[in-house]
Design a protein around this motif. Structure first.
Motif, mmCIF file in Angstrom:
data_model
loop_
_atom_site.group_PDB
_atom_site.id
_atom_site.type_symbol
_atom_site.label_atom_id
_atom_site.label_comp_id
_atom_site.label_asym_id
_atom_site.label_seq_id
_atom_site.Cartn_x
_atom_site.Cartn_y
_atom_site.Cartn_z
ATOM 1 N N SER A 166 0.829 -1.198 0.000
ATOM 2 C CA SER A 166 0.000 0.000 0.000
ATOM 3 C C SER A 166 0.868 1.255 0.000
ATOM 4 O O SER A 166 0.630 2.198 -0.758
ATOM 5 C CB SER A 166 -0.923 -0.015 1.217
ATOM 6 O OG SER A 166 -1.601 1.208 1.335
ATOM 7 N N HIS A 190 2.469 1.727 -3.268
ATOM 8 C CA HIS A 190 1.538 2.190 -4.294
ATOM 9 C C HIS A 190 1.563 3.714 -4.372
ATOM 10 O O HIS A 190 1.638 4.304 -5.447
ATOM 11 C CB HIS A 190 0.118 1.694 -3.995
ATOM 12 C CG HIS A 190 -0.812 1.826 -5.169
ATOM 13 N ND1 HIS A 190 -0.746 0.982 -6.243
ATOM 14 C CD2 HIS A 190 -1.781 2.715 -5.458
ATOM 15 C CE1 HIS A 190 -1.659 1.340 -7.140
ATOM 16 N NE2 HIS A 190 -2.304 2.393 -6.676
ATOM 17 N N ARG A 191 1.540 4.327 -3.193
ATOM 18 C CA ARG A 191 1.552 5.791 -3.151
ATOM 19 C C ARG A 191 2.920 6.338 -3.569
ATOM 20 O O ARG A 191 2.999 7.285 -4.346
ATOM 21 C CB ARG A 191 1.196 6.261 -1.733
ATOM 22 C CG ARG A 191 1.145 7.745 -1.606
ATOM 23 C CD ARG A 191 0.263 8.187 -0.467
ATOM 24 N NE ARG A 191 -1.107 8.390 -0.908
ATOM 25 C CZ ARG A 191 -1.998 9.133 -0.246
ATOM 26 N NH1 ARG A 191 -1.670 9.691 0.883
ATOM 27 N NH2 ARG A 191 -3.214 9.280 -0.703
ATOM 28 N N GLY A 223 3.347 5.980 -7.219
ATOM 29 C CA GLY A 223 2.497 6.956 -7.892
ATOM 30 C C GLY A 223 3.157 8.324 -7.949
ATOM 31 O O GLY A 223 3.143 9.004 -8.986
ATOM 32 N N ILE A 224 3.767 8.731 -6.827
ATOM 33 C CA ILE A 224 4.476 10.012 -6.793
ATOM 34 C C ILE A 224 5.682 9.959 -7.735
ATOM 35 O O ILE A 224 5.933 10.895 -8.500
ATOM 36 C CB ILE A 224 4.925 10.344 -5.344
ATOM 37 C CG1 ILE A 224 3.686 10.534 -4.448
ATOM 38 C CG2 ILE A 224 5.804 11.583 -5.323
ATOM 39 C CD1 ILE A 224 4.004 10.584 -2.961
ATOM 40 N N HIS A 277 2.722 -0.048 -9.721
ATOM 41 C CA HIS A 277 1.510 0.763 -9.646
ATOM 42 C C HIS A 277 0.406 0.180 -10.535
ATOM 43 O O HIS A 277 -0.778 0.233 -10.189
ATOM 44 C CB HIS A 277 1.830 2.209 -10.045
ATOM 45 C CG HIS A 277 0.867 3.228 -9.516
ATOM 46 N ND1 HIS A 277 0.949 3.756 -8.257
ATOM 47 C CD2 HIS A 277 -0.228 3.799 -10.073
ATOM 48 C CE1 HIS A 277 -0.031 4.612 -8.058
ATOM 49 N NE2 HIS A 277 -0.775 4.663 -9.156
ATOM 50 N N HIS A 315 -6.570 -2.896 -6.943
ATOM 51 C CA HIS A 315 -7.448 -1.850 -6.406
ATOM 52 C C HIS A 315 -8.790 -1.823 -7.148
ATOM 53 O O HIS A 315 -9.847 -1.663 -6.536
ATOM 54 C CB HIS A 315 -6.775 -0.478 -6.506
ATOM 55 C CG HIS A 315 -6.033 -0.093 -5.259
ATOM 56 N ND1 HIS A 315 -6.689 0.299 -4.119
ATOM 57 C CD2 HIS A 315 -4.727 -0.050 -4.965
ATOM 58 C CE1 HIS A 315 -5.794 0.577 -3.174
ATOM 59 N NE2 HIS A 315 -4.591 0.371 -3.661
ATOM 60 N N GLY A 362 -4.057 11.868 -8.263
ATOM 61 C CA GLY A 362 -3.334 11.193 -7.181
ATOM 62 C C GLY A 362 -2.550 12.175 -6.334
ATOM 63 O O GLY A 362 -2.575 12.109 -5.096
ATOM 64 N N VAL A 367 -2.549 13.179 -2.273
ATOM 65 C CA VAL A 367 -1.333 13.178 -1.457
ATOM 66 C C VAL A 367 -1.176 14.522 -0.741
ATOM 67 O O VAL A 367 -0.903 14.572 0.461
ATOM 68 C CB VAL A 367 -0.091 12.879 -2.336
ATOM 69 C CG1 VAL A 367 1.201 13.115 -1.563
ATOM 70 C CG2 VAL A 367 -0.141 11.444 -2.850
ATOM 71 N N ASP A 377 -3.566 14.858 2.078
ATOM 72 C CA ASP A 377 -3.250 14.012 3.233
ATOM 73 C C ASP A 377 -2.110 14.562 4.086
ATOM 74 O O ASP A 377 -2.130 14.441 5.301
ATOM 75 C CB ASP A 377 -2.868 12.603 2.767
ATOM 76 C CG ASP A 377 -4.091 11.799 2.372
ATOM 77 O OD1 ASP A 377 -5.207 12.282 2.607
ATOM 78 O OD2 ASP A 377 -3.928 10.692 1.836
#
Lengths: 134, 126
Positions: free
Chosen positions: A26, A29-30, A33-34, A83, A90, B82, B86, B89
């Motif tokens: 998880s 994943h973030r 993504g960044i 991702h 997801h 996305g 971010v 958050d």
């Protein structure tokens, strides 16, 4: 910060929990993504260099062949594949499927295995990616 | 006198006011990106080690040129959604959160227009 904020109970911090595979995926994943968001600059730069001139394209390729460039490209490859594969999971979750704890644990192992295999396969097949000169 | 019933007011409005639109577009672009990423990965593998002339021929082909533009625009749209989540958050200060979102949005539009413009110029000359 107002005083009343300090008196509110906080939910446990991240380091309280035992590190489990689904958590790691998880988080990745973030992070991926960044990384991909920043990496889109590289994709546009690659397109521009190819369209602009032979010198620009050669310059881009020599950067991609450098240690830094290869590190960035490998991170790009891993991020894109992780991702995407985890993203499909997801989408399955969004339909209400595979949400039981044991299913999440087992699908995490499957996702990790697919990501590792595809990342290595893509890296071997693309041979570090950069093209020749003109 | 109210002419809108409570359901029509509530529909689509979560606590973030326009959260459903964000959620829905994130899924829609994700679904579109599944075949696009598959195409992109295979293309990059095929282009690896090729010279500039080969890469330009690939970009100029109607199919690959269009799909590359779609991949670029769709992934930038998805990335912007996305990044917005971010920033929401992790950035507490409202002004910094908002300016980060606006900067990321401008950057995504700039990158998209620049990439597509380069591809169009390649095909149509000038």
């Amino acid at each position: 910060m107002p005083m009343s904020m300090n008196e509110r109970p906080l939910s446990p911090h991240l380091q309280i929990y035992k590190l489990e595979l689904p958590m790691v995926l998880s988080g990745l994943h973030r992070i991926s993504g960044i990384a991909l968001s920043v990496g889109s600059i590289l994709l546009v730069a690659w397109i521009l260099s190819a369209v602009h001139s032979a010198e620009a394209f050669a310059g881009m390729n020599s950067f991609l062949r450098s240690y830094v460039g290869q590190f960035v490209l490998f991170g790009w490859t891993f991020s894109l594949i992780h991702h995407s594969v985890n993203g499909v999971r997801h989408l399955i979750w969004d339909t209400g499927r595979l949400l039981e704890v044991d299913q999440i644990n087992s699908s995490s192992k499957i996702v990790l295995a697919i990501v590792i295999v595809l990342t290595l396969l893509a890296w071997i097949l693309a041979g570090g990616f950069p093209g020749g000169g003109a | 006198m109210k002419y809108r019933n409570p359901l029509s007011i509530a529909r689509g409005l979560g606590s973030s006011k326009d959260g459903l639109g964000h959620w829905w577009m994130q899924r829609l672009t994700a679904i579109a990106l599944v075949p696009l990423v598959f195409w992109f990965a295979l293309s990059i593998i095929a282009l690896a080690g090729q010279d500039r002339a080969h890469v330009l021929t690939w970009m100029q082909s109607p199919f690959h040129g269009v799909v590359l533009s779609l991949f670029l625009v769709t992934s930038l749209y998805h990335a912007n959604l996305g990044l917005q989540a971010v920033f929401e958050d992790y950035i507490q200060a409202r002004w910094l959160q908002l300016s980060s979102r606006i900067t990321a949005g401008f950057a995504a539009v700039f990158l998209g227009f620049t990439g597509v413009f380069a591809l169009l110029r390649l095909v149509f000359g000038g």
